[in-house]
Design an enzyme around this catalytic site. Structure first.
Site, PDB file in Angstrom:
ATOM      1  N   LYS A 183      15.839  22.028  -9.852  1.00 26.79           N
ATOM      2  CA  LYS A 183      15.175  20.820 -10.339  1.00 26.79           C
ATOM      3  C   LYS A 183      16.083  19.869 -11.094  1.00 26.79           C
ATOM      4  CE  LYS A 183      10.653  20.724 -10.420  1.00 26.79           C
ATOM      5  NZ  LYS A 183       9.919  19.576  -9.943  1.00 26.79           N
ATOM      6  N   HIS A 235       0.825  -1.220   0.000  1.00 25.14           N
ATOM      7  CA  HIS A 235       0.000   0.000   0.000  1.00 25.14           C
ATOM      8  C   HIS A 235       0.858   1.269   0.000  1.00 25.14           C
ATOM      9  CE1 HIS A 235      -3.328  -2.694   1.366  1.00 25.14           C
ATOM     10  NE2 HIS A 235      -2.336  -3.257   2.051  1.00 25.14           N
ATOM     11  N   GLU A 265       9.505   8.981 -16.292  1.00 24.34           N
ATOM     12  CA  GLU A 265       8.114   9.369 -16.522  1.00 24.34           C
ATOM     13  C   GLU A 265       7.642   8.946 -17.913  1.00 24.34           C
ATOM     14  OE1 GLU A 265       9.415  13.462 -15.034  1.00 24.34           O
ATOM     15  OE2 GLU A 265       7.238  13.542 -14.875  1.00 24.34           O
ATOM     16  N   SER A 312      14.839  22.179 -15.100  1.00 20.00           N
ATOM     17  CA  SER A 312      13.676  23.033 -15.316  1.00 20.00           C
ATOM     18  C   SER A 312      14.144  24.367 -15.853  1.00 20.00           C
ATOM     19  CB  SER A 312      12.929  23.228 -13.996  1.00 20.00           C
ATOM     20  OG  SER A 312      12.114  24.384 -14.065  1.00 20.00           O
TER      21      SER A 312
END
Ligand code: ARG
Length: 459
Positions: free
Chosen positions: A284, A157, A291, A278
């Site tokens: 970043k 979980h 992704e 970024s």
């Protein structure tokens, strides 16, 4: 103008829109090498069976090899008016060698021709998927070996469950990807039968030798039913299915990498080579490759669903609907290969942050099960009672804002009088993982045994 291949029956050429919906050359030119390979085998068989002369076969063979080199050199005049790769190649062959070109299509149809071309292409993709998976499995085994005893939290979980090792977690993906690899191997074995010689659908009256063409093309045998041979696309569906399952596994691993590389987890450092920055936020470092791998599964599973939907309800045998098979499979195959290559590079470069992994493993009462097991073993409690006692101790630790090993013996004994000092031996994360000696468990010894087994299998 009317069509060169079937102009006898037609007075007028196609409408421009008809040509636009009908032509497949823009994508099926990827089958050029397979198309020529199939034609070479067919022509050689026709000559061996005395269906065409040796002189014609020689002219056809040399002409086809010229066509192949033109295509490979990138100076082949592909024509939409000629619809698909099969007719483009044949038309060019006629330009090159004249009359004998017209004999190549004896005892053959585009229906068995496209079926053989596509099968050869998908078969090759199965081999490529197998090789790419082997490369990924190797870098995962390397990661596992380097971190065989690095303790990290195991989750259910996405909540801290029990301590496990980094090596164990890496090897879980090895098992998953090895099953994927075996699915491609199985699919390849099943698809390795030749449709060539089924002709349009019913077979042919010419004395062809289907065993010879099957052998020449590396197939195990000819397909046994000519209707099935031209109607079947389940080999492509099976490739897409194996690809979808594999891409699903890649997506799960990619999601873990996204989580692990976040500032909240800090479990891994990704290399600059597989990250992006970024344009506005200087701090970043984004896990874009992960992704995108997480997302690519959508296209691959989409291709599976699309082709299943094309095929459902199609009457035997060939229908033009089946021309829609190729773009889906091409895109899925390209996408899978790219995702596998990106994952392999990312995993090879990824660095686990042992201190953070261990700290995370030690928080969240991850050794509560070990405490309950101790009560069963050392104090003779039934597991359900031990569970209850441990739950009370977790609550106490939570109230005090500490972890289980930080409780005093007096704290422990206030909940159950039989607890002794030795309980603290099982509350460390190292003791916890070391105790999981059951076959397939997370103990570093067990993990190293699995790594050794895989090293041998991969050697
Ligand atoms: N371009 C066609 C395809 O991809 C080749 C087969 C055409 N056969 C036919 N009977 N029209 O399916």
């Amino acid at each position: 103008s009317s069509n060169a291949m079937w102009g006898g029956r037609f007075a007028a050429g196609p409408d421009a829109i008809m040509e636009a919906i009908n032509a497949s050359i823009d994508f099926d030119q990827r089958l050029a090498a397979q198309d020529i390979q199939g034609s070479l085998a067919h022509a050689a068989m026709l000559a061996a069976q005395d269906i065409i002369t040796d002189a014609d076969e020689k002219a056809i063979r040399e002409g086809l090899l010229t066509v192949l080199s033109e295509i490979e050199a990138g100076d082949f005049p592909f024509s939409r008016a000629l619809e698909d790769i099969h007719m483009n190649v044949e038309a060019r062959l006629r330009d090159l060698i004249g009359a004998p070109a017209g004999r190549l299509h004896t005892a053959r149809s585009r229906n068995d021709q496209v079926a053989v071309d596509f099968r050869l292409w998908v078969r090759d993709q199965c081999d490529q998927a197998e090789a790419a998976l082997t490369a990924l499995i190797k870098v995962l085994v390397d990661q596992a070996e380097a971190g065989a005893d690095a303790v990290m939290p195991g989750f259910t979980h996405l909540q801290t469950a029990q301590p496990v090792t980094w090596g164990h977690h890496m090897m879980a993906y090895v098992e998953m990807l090895a099953r994927d690899r075996s699915r491609f191997v199985d699919a390849r074995a099943r698809m390795n039968e030749s449709p060539l010689g089924a002709a349009a659908l019913a077979g042919t009256g010419f004395p062809i030798d289907r065993d010879a063409t099957a052998k020449a093309l590396g197939f195990d045998r000819p397909m046994a039913n000519s209707l099935d041979a031209v109607a079947d696309r389940d080999f492509a569906l099976e490739f897409l299915s194996a690809s979808s399952i594999c891409a699903t596994h890649l997506s799960r691993l990619a999601e873990e990498i996204v989580i692990w590389s976040s500032a909240q987890f800090r479990f891994v450092t990704l290399s600059d080579r597989f990250s992006t920055g970024s344009s506005i936020m200087p701090q970043k470092k984004n896990p874009d490759a992960a992704e995108l791998i997480r997302a690519k599964v959508a296209r691959i599973t989409g291709a599976l669903v699309a082709l299943l939907t094309v095929m459902k309800g199609l009457p035997l045998t060939y229908s033009k609907d089946m021309q829609e098979d190729k773009e889906q499979v091409f895109d899925a195959a390209d996408t899978l290969m790219l995702a596998l290559a990106a994952m392999t590079g990312m995993i090879a470069d990824m660095e686990p942050r042992r201190d953070n992994l261990r700290a995370a493993a030690a928080s969240g009462f991850s050794t509560a099960t070990d405490l309950a097991d101790w009560l069963v073993r050392e104090a003779g409690l039934p597991f359900r009672d031990a569970h209850h006692v441990t739950g009370a101790l977790v609550k106490m630790a939570e109230d005090k804002g500490c972890d289980l090993p930080d409780l005093t013996l007096a704290d422990m004994q206030s909940v159950h009088g039989d607890i002794t000092e030795s309980v603290f031996d099982v509350l460390t994360v190292e003791a916890s993982v070391a105790s999981r000696q059951s076959y397939g468990g997370t103990a570093p010894d067990q993990v190293r045994a699995q790594i050794a087994r895989w090293r041998e299998a991969l050697a």
